[in-house]
Design an enzyme around this catalytic site. Sequence first.
Site, PDB file in Angstrom:
ATOM      1  N   ARG A  30       0.145  -0.835  -0.445  1.00  0.00           N
ATOM      2  CA  ARG A  30      -0.037   0.198  -0.421  1.00  0.00           C
ATOM      3  C   ARG A  30       0.570   0.824   0.089  1.00  0.00           C
ATOM      4  O   ARG A  30       1.276   1.461   0.956  1.00  0.00           O
ATOM      5  CB  ARG A  30      -0.925  -0.207   1.281  1.00  0.00           C
ATOM      6  CG  ARG A  30      -1.948   1.736   1.015  1.00  0.00           C
ATOM      7  CD  ARG A  30      -2.814   0.726   2.017  1.00  0.00           C
ATOM      8  NE  ARG A  30      -2.508   0.949   3.879  1.00  0.00           N
ATOM      9  CZ  ARG A  30      -3.465   1.048   4.687  1.00  0.00           C
ATOM     10  NH1 ARG A  30      -4.284   1.045   4.735  1.00  0.00           N
ATOM     11  NH2 ARG A  30      -3.042   1.188   5.528  1.00  0.00           N
ATOM     12  N   ASP A  61      -3.662   3.717  14.723  1.00  0.00           N
ATOM     13  CA  ASP A  61      -2.886   3.978  13.938  1.00  0.00           C
ATOM     14  C   ASP A  61      -3.189   5.516  13.007  1.00  0.00           C
ATOM     15  O   ASP A  61      -3.991   6.004  13.663  1.00  0.00           O
ATOM     16  CB  ASP A  61      -2.591   2.866  12.605  1.00  0.00           C
ATOM     17  CG  ASP A  61      -4.408   2.729  11.616  1.00  0.00           C
ATOM     18  OD1 ASP A  61      -4.574   3.779  11.857  1.00  0.00           O
ATOM     19  OD2 ASP A  61      -3.874   1.366  10.636  1.00  0.00           O
TER      20      ASP A  61
HETATM   21  C1  LIG Z   1      -7.190   1.665   9.711  1.00  0.00           C
HETATM   22  C2  LIG Z   1      -5.994   0.790   9.157  1.00  0.00           C
HETATM   23  O1  LIG Z   1      -5.185   0.990   7.635  1.00  0.00           O
HETATM   24  S1  LIG Z   1      -5.249  -0.591  10.021  1.00  0.00           S
HETATM   25  C3  LIG Z   1      -4.121  -1.052   8.988  1.00  0.00           C
HETATM   26  C4  LIG Z   1      -2.876  -0.445   9.087  1.00  0.00           C
HETATM   27  N1  LIG Z   1      -2.468  -0.390  10.704  1.00  0.00           N
HETATM   28  C5  LIG Z   1      -1.399  -1.808  10.663  1.00  0.00           C
HETATM   29  O2  LIG Z   1      -1.724  -2.843   9.804  1.00  0.00           O
HETATM   30  C6  LIG Z   1      -1.521  -2.171  12.045  1.00  0.00           C
HETATM   31  C7  LIG Z   1      -1.136  -3.364  12.231  1.00  0.00           C
HETATM   32  N2  LIG Z   1      -0.615  -4.284  13.626  1.00  0.00           N
HETATM   33  C8  LIG Z   1       0.225  -3.736  14.382  1.00  0.00           C
HETATM   34  O3  LIG Z   1       1.471  -2.239  14.002  1.00  0.00           O
HETATM   35  C9  LIG Z   1       1.254  -4.399  16.151  1.00  0.00           C
HETATM   36  O4  LIG Z   1      -0.410  -5.893  15.740  1.00  0.00           O
HETATM   37  C10 LIG Z   1       0.707  -3.900  16.965  1.00  0.00           C
HETATM   38  C11 LIG Z   1       1.358  -2.564  17.076  1.00  0.00           C
HETATM   39  C12 LIG Z   1      -0.702  -3.458  17.290  1.00  0.00           C
HETATM   40  C13 LIG Z   1       0.703  -4.312  17.931  1.00  0.00           C
HETATM   41  O5  LIG Z   1       2.384  -4.266  17.671  1.00  0.00           O
HETATM   42  P1  LIG Z   1       2.639  -4.609  19.243  1.00  0.00           P
HETATM   43  O6  LIG Z   1       2.426  -4.668  20.615  1.00  0.00           O
HETATM   44  O7  LIG Z   1       4.247  -4.943  18.425  1.00  0.00           O
HETATM   45  O8  LIG Z   1       2.017  -6.709  18.734  1.00  0.00           O
HETATM   46  P2  LIG Z   1       2.885  -8.049  20.018  1.00  0.00           P
HETATM   47  O9  LIG Z   1       4.233  -7.654  21.163  1.00  0.00           O
HETATM   48  O10 LIG Z   1       1.550  -8.912  20.449  1.00  0.00           O
HETATM   49  O11 LIG Z   1       4.085  -8.712  19.208  1.00  0.00           O
HETATM   50  C14 LIG Z   1       3.901 -10.349  19.147  1.00  0.00           C
HETATM   51  C15 LIG Z   1       4.692 -10.764  17.868  1.00  0.00           C
HETATM   52  O12 LIG Z   1       3.725 -10.106  16.868  1.00  0.00           O
HETATM   53  C16 LIG Z   1       3.943 -10.150  15.738  1.00  0.00           C
HETATM   54  N3  LIG Z   1       3.310  -8.800  14.948  1.00  0.00           N
HETATM   55  C17 LIG Z   1       2.078  -7.888  16.021  1.00  0.00           C
HETATM   56  N4  LIG Z   1       1.807  -7.037  14.821  1.00  0.00           N
HETATM   57  C18 LIG Z   1       1.761  -8.397  13.984  1.00  0.00           C
HETATM   58  C19 LIG Z   1       1.788  -7.630  12.409  1.00  0.00           C
HETATM   59  N5  LIG Z   1       0.733  -7.507  11.792  1.00  0.00           N
HETATM   60  N6  LIG Z   1       2.167  -7.905  11.041  1.00  0.00           N
HETATM   61  C20 LIG Z   1       3.831  -9.103  11.172  1.00  0.00           C
HETATM   62  N7  LIG Z   1       3.663  -9.265  12.927  1.00  0.00           N
HETATM   63  C21 LIG Z   1       2.889  -8.662  13.861  1.00  0.00           C
HETATM   64  C22 LIG Z   1       5.559  -9.061  16.944  1.00  0.00           C
HETATM   65  O13 LIG Z   1       6.657  -8.174  15.787  1.00  0.00           O
HETATM   66  C23 LIG Z   1       5.763  -9.433  17.399  1.00  0.00           C
HETATM   67  O14 LIG Z   1       6.702 -10.190  16.999  1.00  0.00           O
HETATM   68  P3  LIG Z   1       7.859 -11.376  17.621  1.00  0.00           P
HETATM   69  O15 LIG Z   1       7.164 -12.169  19.189  1.00  0.00           O
HETATM   70  O16 LIG Z   1       8.705 -12.622  17.257  1.00  0.00           O
HETATM   71  O17 LIG Z   1       8.688 -10.072  18.309  1.00  0.00           O
HETATM   72  O1  LIG Z   2      -7.118   1.667   6.166  1.00  0.00           O
HETATM   73  C1  LIG Z   2      -7.773   1.015   6.524  1.00  0.00           C
HETATM   74  C2  LIG Z   2      -8.606   1.635   7.297  1.00  0.00           C
HETATM   75  O2  LIG Z   2     -10.123   1.477   8.285  1.00  0.00           O
HETATM   76  O3  LIG Z   2      -8.973   3.006   7.452  1.00  0.00           O
HETATM   77 MG   LIG Z   3      -6.679   3.773   6.016  1.00  0.00          MG
END
Ligand SMILES: CC(=O)SCCNC(=O)CCNC(=O)[C@H](O)C(C)(C)COP(=O)(O)OP(=O)(O)OC[C@H]1O[C@@H](n2cnc3c(N)ncnc32)[C@H](O)[C@@H]1OP(=O)(O)O
Ligand SMILES: O=CC(=O)O
Ligand SMILES: [Mg+2]
Length: 549
Positions: A168, A450
Amino acid sequence: MAQKLNQLPAGVRIRGNIASGYEKILTRDALQFLADIEREFRPRVKYILACRKEQQKRYDQGELPSFDPATKAIREQEWVCAETPAVLADRRVEITGPVERKMIINALNSGAKVFMSDFEDSLSPTWDNVVRGHINLRDAVNGTIQYEDKARNKIYKLNDKTAVLLVRPRGWHLQEAHIEIDGEPATGPLADFALYFFHNHAAFRSKHGGYGPFFYLPKMQHSREAAIWNAVFEKAQDTFRIPRGSIKATVLIETLPAVFQMHEILYELRQHSAGLNCGRWDYIFSFIKTVRAHPDRLVPDRVQVGMTQHFLKSYAELLIRTCHQRGVHAMGGMAAQIPIKDNPAANDAAFALVKADKLREVKAGHDGTWAAHPGLIKLVTDVFDQNMPQPNQLRMKRTDVNVTEHDLLQMPKGVRTLEALRLNTRVGIQYLEAWLTGTGSVPLYNLMEDAATAEISRVQNWQWIHYNALLNGDPVPVKVTKELFAKVVEEELWRIEREVGSQRFSSGRFQEAAKLFAKQCTTDELDDFLTLEAYNYITTFSPINSARL
Ligand SMILES: CC(=O)SCCNC(=O)CCNC(=O)[C@H](O)C(C)(C)COP(=O)(O)OP(=O)(O)OC[C@H]1O[C@@H](n2cnc3c(N)ncnc32)[C@H](O)[C@@H]1OP(=O)(O)O
Ligand SMILES: O=CC(=O)O
Ligand SMILES: [Mg+2]
C-alpha cells in the site's frame, strides 16, 4: 555510515541521508523511472488535489456528497472487471502491517492468505523507514529476507509457504520531501510505487504466474484519482514490456465521497482491479471531516461508532453489492482489537468482539477481511472457513441491497461524553508521539491505533470544540470549549506521564505531540490530515547528500 550515490538522473536531488544499502534502492535507473512517472503525472495529481479543495468548499456551503448524475450510465450499465488471477482468488484473511523487517517476516509467515505491507496508515514515513521499507520488500520478494534478534538469539526467516504480498503506497496528499524532482518534492505514492515496482516486478511476476505486483490504493475521493493510478500502471507495464492488466490493485473505500463513486472507481481500474475494501477507520474520519461545516452533524463517542450503525452497515453492503456485480472481491476491514497478554478475561472479550465482527462480514458477503496481529489469524480464518468454505463468494449478488444517499449519510446514534474527549486526547497524543519518533502503529489501551484511528480522535475533538458540543451522555451535561479542552490536555498529559513512567515521558516527544495535537484540534479551519503538518517534524535533510552528486 553515510554513503554517496554514484550518479543521479538530471533534475533529481536526494535530500535524505544515504545509509549503507540505500544506494541499491536509489539507483540511477530506479530514480529515472520515478522521475519519468513524476513528470508525467504530477500535474494530474495537483489537479485532483485542487478538485478535492473545490469539492470541499461546496460541502462547506451546505452540499452533501451524492451519486453523480453524469456517471449514471457507468453505474447502471452491465460491465465487469477483468478476471481476478488465481493467486488472488482466495483472500479469506489478510494481515496488515508496516514495511518493518521483522513484521514483514512474521506477517508473511502468519498463515494469512495475503499480507498488505504498508507505507500508509501504519507507517511513520521517516526517510529511513521508507528506504529501509523498500530494502525489506525487495528482500521479501526475493525470498532472502532475514532478521536477527540478538537479544533473543533468534533468527527470523521465511517459511516455505508464505502469504501473497500486496503493497500500500501513501495517499495522494502526501509528499516524499527527501526526493526532489525538478525542484519539487516527489509525490509520496508515486515514489512508493515507482521504487517498489522497479525493483520487484520481475521477481514478483516470475513467482505469481506472470501477474503482479499487487497493490492496495488508499484514501481516494473520486474516480478521477483512480484514473491516474490506472494510467500509472499502464505506463509502468508499457515501460517494462509487461502485458497490461498484470498489475492488480484493491482500492480502499475509506472516504465519504468515494462511497458514491464505487462503480466509477472500478470502471477506471477495470483492467487492473482486484476489488474494493471497507477501510472503516478512515471512512469514519472522512465522514466527520467531509461535513465539518455542518453543525447538525455532531458524532457520538468514537467507541459507539461501530459497523452496526446504519450508515456503516449501508456502506459495507453497497460495497459488497457493487463488487460482486462487477466480478471482483469485496474485502472487509480491520477490527481494532488485538491480543491482550496479561489478562485472559479481557483477551477473551477482545477475541469475542473480533469474532462477531468477522461473522457479520462473512455473512454479509465479504470475500475476506483484515487482521491486525498474527495472534488473530486462526480465529479469523476459522470464522471465514466455517461460513465460507469456498475461496470467495463472488456469486453472492446481494440484489436485495438497495442503499440510498440517505442511508449512507444517516447520522450514527449515541451520546457524547467527557470521558471520550479525554480518551481521544490521550490516544491522539500518544499516537502522535509514537509517529514523531518513527512508529506508525501502536497498541494503546488494548487496541491497535494507527494514522486512521488517530484521525478520528482528532476530528471528533475538533468538531466538538468548534461547535461547543453538549456532552449529553454525562450526568451533568457540559459544553465543550477551548478552555475545557486545554484543561483536558493538561490532565491527560499528566496521566500519560503516570502511565508510561517519568523516564519514558521525559525521553519521548510527548510535550511536542500534545502541543501539535491540541493545535490540530482547535484550529479555526480543520486541517485535511494530521500527518501533513506532522510530516514537517520528521523531515530530516542531510547536508552531505543535498548536493548534486
Ligand atoms: C486503519 C488501517 O489502516 S488498519 C491497517 C494498518 N494498521 C496495521 O497494519 C496495524 C498492524 N498491527 C500492528 O502494527 C501491531 O499488531 C500493533 C502495533 C497493533 C501491536 O504490536 P505489538 O505490541 O508489537 O504486538 P505484540 O507484542 O503482541 O507482538 C507479538 C509478535 O507479533 C508480531 N506482530 C504483531 N503485529 C504484527 C503484524 N501486524 N504483522 C506482523 N507481525 C506482527 C510482533 O512483531 C511480535 O513478534 P515477535 O514475537 O517475533 O517479537
Ligand atoms: O485503511 C484502513 C482504514 O480502516 O482506514
Ligand atoms: Mg485507511
